[in-house]
Design a protein around this motif. Structure first.
Motif, PDB file in Angstrom:
ATOM      1  N   VAL A 106       0.842  -1.212   0.000  1.00 22.08           N
ATOM      2  CA  VAL A 106       0.000   0.000   0.000  1.00 22.08           C
ATOM      3  C   VAL A 106       0.876   1.260   0.000  1.00 22.08           C
ATOM      4  N   MET A 107       0.556   2.155  -0.903  1.00 17.53           N
ATOM      5  CA  MET A 107       1.246   3.454  -0.940  1.00 17.53           C
ATOM      6  C   MET A 107       0.231   4.533  -0.581  1.00 17.53           C
ATOM      7  N   ILE A 108       0.552   5.322   0.418  1.00 15.55           N
ATOM      8  CA  ILE A 108      -0.345   6.411   0.839  1.00 15.55           C
ATOM      9  C   ILE A 108       0.201   7.726   0.285  1.00 15.55           C
ATOM     10  N   ILE A 109      -0.664   8.465  -0.388  1.00 18.39           N
ATOM     11  CA  ILE A 109      -0.221   9.759  -0.938  1.00 18.39           C
ATOM     12  C   ILE A 109      -1.001  10.881  -0.259  1.00 18.39           C
ATOM     13  N   GLY A 110      -0.290  11.665   0.518  1.00 14.56           N
ATOM     14  CA  GLY A 110      -0.897  12.793   1.232  1.00 14.56           C
ATOM     15  C   GLY A 110      -0.750  14.063   0.419  1.00 14.56           C
ATOM     16  N   GLU A 111      -0.876  15.165   1.137  1.00 12.06           N
ATOM     17  CA  GLU A 111      -0.954  16.461   0.457  1.00 12.06           C
ATOM     18  C   GLU A 111       0.415  17.135   0.376  1.00 12.06           C
ATOM     19  N   ALA A 112       0.896  17.620   1.501  1.00  7.96           N
ATOM     20  CA  ALA A 112       2.147  18.375   1.535  1.00  7.96           C
ATOM     21  C   ALA A 112       2.639  18.406   2.978  1.00  7.96           C
ATOM     22  N   PRO A 113       3.923  18.602   3.185  1.00  6.33           N
ATOM     23  CA  PRO A 113       4.419  18.669   4.564  1.00  6.33           C
ATOM     24  C   PRO A 113       3.826  19.860   5.316  1.00  6.33           C
ATOM     25  N   GLY A 114       3.614  19.662   6.599  1.00  3.09           N
ATOM     26  CA  GLY A 114       3.262  20.775   7.484  1.00  3.09           C
ATOM     27  C   GLY A 114       4.520  21.180   8.248  1.00  3.09           C
ATOM     28  N   ARG A 115       4.322  21.892   9.347  1.00  7.38           N
ATOM     29  CA  ARG A 115       5.478  22.415  10.092  1.00  7.38           C
ATOM     30  C   ARG A 115       6.396  21.304  10.607  1.00  7.38           C
ATOM     31  N   ASP A 116       5.783  20.278  11.233  1.00  9.87           N
ATOM     32  CA  ASP A 116       6.607  19.207  11.817  1.00  9.87           C
ATOM     33  C   ASP A 116       7.353  18.418  10.747  1.00  9.87           C
ATOM     34  N   GLU A 117       6.667  18.157   9.645  1.00  3.35           N
ATOM     35  CA  GLU A 117       7.278  17.395   8.554  1.00  3.35           C
ATOM     36  C   GLU A 117       8.428  18.193   7.938  1.00  3.35           C
ATOM     37  N   ASP A 118       8.202  19.501   7.806  1.00  2.00           N
ATOM     38  CA  ASP A 118       9.228  20.389   7.247  1.00  2.00           C
ATOM     39  C   ASP A 118      10.473  20.383   8.140  1.00  2.00           C
ATOM     40  N   GLN A 119      10.228  20.333   9.466  1.00  2.00           N
ATOM     41  CA  GLN A 119      11.358  20.338  10.396  1.00  2.00           C
ATOM     42  C   GLN A 119      12.109  19.016  10.366  1.00  2.00           C
ATOM     43  N   PRO A 162       4.082  24.347   1.867  1.00  5.42           N
ATOM     44  CA  PRO A 162       3.581  25.652   1.412  1.00  5.42           C
ATOM     45  C   PRO A 162       3.530  26.628   2.595  1.00  5.42           C
ATOM     46  N   PRO A 163       3.783  27.919   2.370  1.00  3.68           N
ATOM     47  CA  PRO A 163       3.779  28.881   3.471  1.00  3.68           C
ATOM     48  C   PRO A 163       2.416  28.922   4.166  1.00  3.68           C
ATOM     49  N   GLN A 164       2.455  28.979   5.485  1.00  5.21           N
ATOM     50  CA  GLN A 164       1.225  28.994   6.318  1.00  5.21           C
ATOM     51  C   GLN A 164       0.295  27.830   5.964  1.00  5.21           C
ATOM     52  N   ASN A 165       0.872  26.735   5.484  1.00  7.74           N
ATOM     53  CA  ASN A 165       0.092  25.532   5.121  1.00  7.74           C
ATOM     54  C   ASN A 165      -1.041  25.839   4.138  1.00  7.74           C
ATOM     55  N   ARG A 166      -0.825  26.841   3.292  1.00  7.57           N
ATOM     56  CA  ARG A 166      -1.880  27.152   2.311  1.00  7.57           C
ATOM     57  C   ARG A 166      -2.027  25.984   1.332  1.00  7.57           C
ATOM     58  N   ASP A 167      -3.173  25.962   0.643  1.00  2.00           N
ATOM     59  CA  ASP A 167      -3.389  24.928  -0.367  1.00  2.00           C
ATOM     60  C   ASP A 167      -2.373  25.093  -1.501  1.00  2.00           C
ATOM     61  N   PRO A 168      -1.869  23.998  -2.029  1.00  2.00           N
ATOM     62  CA  PRO A 168      -0.980  24.128  -3.184  1.00  2.00           C
ATOM     63  C   PRO A 168      -1.721  24.714  -4.375  1.00  2.00           C
TER      64      PRO A 168
END
Ligand code: URA
Length: 261
Positions: A106-119, A162-168
């Motif tokens: 199984v491959m899970i595809i999410g949206e984009a990194p948030g703050r914790d993921e970015d760190q 994305p800045p401020q977790n805005r939508d891509p």
């Protein structure tokens, strides 16, 4: 000219100022009329700037070319790191490539990194990620499982926060889509889970997760199941009932389809 001592020179200067002198002049007279009449040298005209033809860059084509040169996941990660056309890269601390077992079914595809993921440079490690881990554990699966049948491989549509977790933006999704496509080709999972609207937008070309969730469809040439994003479940706990139904559908499909890859 005879040299004068300082007090005499100063007294003479003050006397001239009293008489109305305003300018210091030279020993020899200057004919200013002659100066005025002399044709002035023409100012040198700067050569008109020729517009420099910028080579047209097609970020999607460049992304595609980069991904085609990647023959394995390490190569794809390196190719992604060389991609310079996405502005999000400039604001991100880390590129978030993937986590889990590349041999997973199984491959899970999410949206984009948030703050914790970015760190941390890893997908789904913040609050939403912790909920995702709990959801997977509820069907005896997880990113740390060594067996492909129980493990998952996790990535995102966008590798940079994305800045401020805005939508891509649609153009950001479009230029990163070749990387997702190649990612799927290289991992070759049996099934894909599309987490949330952005993932559906990228994989299916449409949004509307409330309608799409729980309905098996196809994306990237694989069977796929759209599900509510765990970040949405944190905000709307009442939707966990549907998420649980989708997890059971995933488990059932894994059991009914041919065994481990
Ligand atoms: N949400 C996502 O879609 N992906 C992450 O990695 C973290 C939060």
């Amino acid at each position: 000219m005879e040299s004068l001592d300082h007090p005499t020179a100063r007294a003479l200067l003050e006397f001239q100022i009293e008489l109305g002198a305003t300018d210091a002049i030279c020993d020899a007279p200057v004919d200013r009329y002659a100066l005025v009449d002399k044709p002035k040298p023409k100012p040198v005209q700067a050569a008109p700037m020729q517009p420099v033809a910028k080579p047209e860059v097609d970020p999607v084509a460049e992304a595609r070319a980069l991904t085609q040169s990647a023959s394995d996941l390490a190569g794809l990660q390196a190719a992604m790191a060389r991609f310079e056309h996405c502005e999000l890269k400039r604001g991100a601390r880390n590129m978030v490539f993937a986590d889990g077992n590349p041999a997973a079914r199984v491959m899970i595809i999410g949206e984009a990194p948030g703050r914790d993921e970015d760190q941390q440079g890893k997908p789904f490690v913040g609050r939403a990620g912790q909920l995702l881990d709990k959801m997977l554990a509820a069907i005896d699966m997880g990113r740390a499982h060594e067996f492909s049948a129980q493990s998952v491989y996790i990535t995102n549509v966008l590798p940079w926060r994305p800045p401020q977790n805005r939508d891509p933006k649609p153009e950001e999704i479009a230029m990163l889509l070749p990387f997702v496509q190649r990612h799927v080709e290289l991992v070759a999972p049996d099934l894909i889970v599309l987490m949330g609207n952005i993932s559906c937008q990228a994989g299916l070309g449409k949004r509307g997760i409330t309608r799409l969730r729980g309905q098996w469809t196809e994306a990237y040439g694989k069977p796929c199941l759209p599900m509510f994003h765990p970040a949405y479940l944190l905000r709307s706990p009442h939707a966990k009932r549907e998420a649980w139904a989708d997890l059971l559908a995933l488990q059932a499909r894994l059991r009914s389809d041919a065994g481990p890859k």
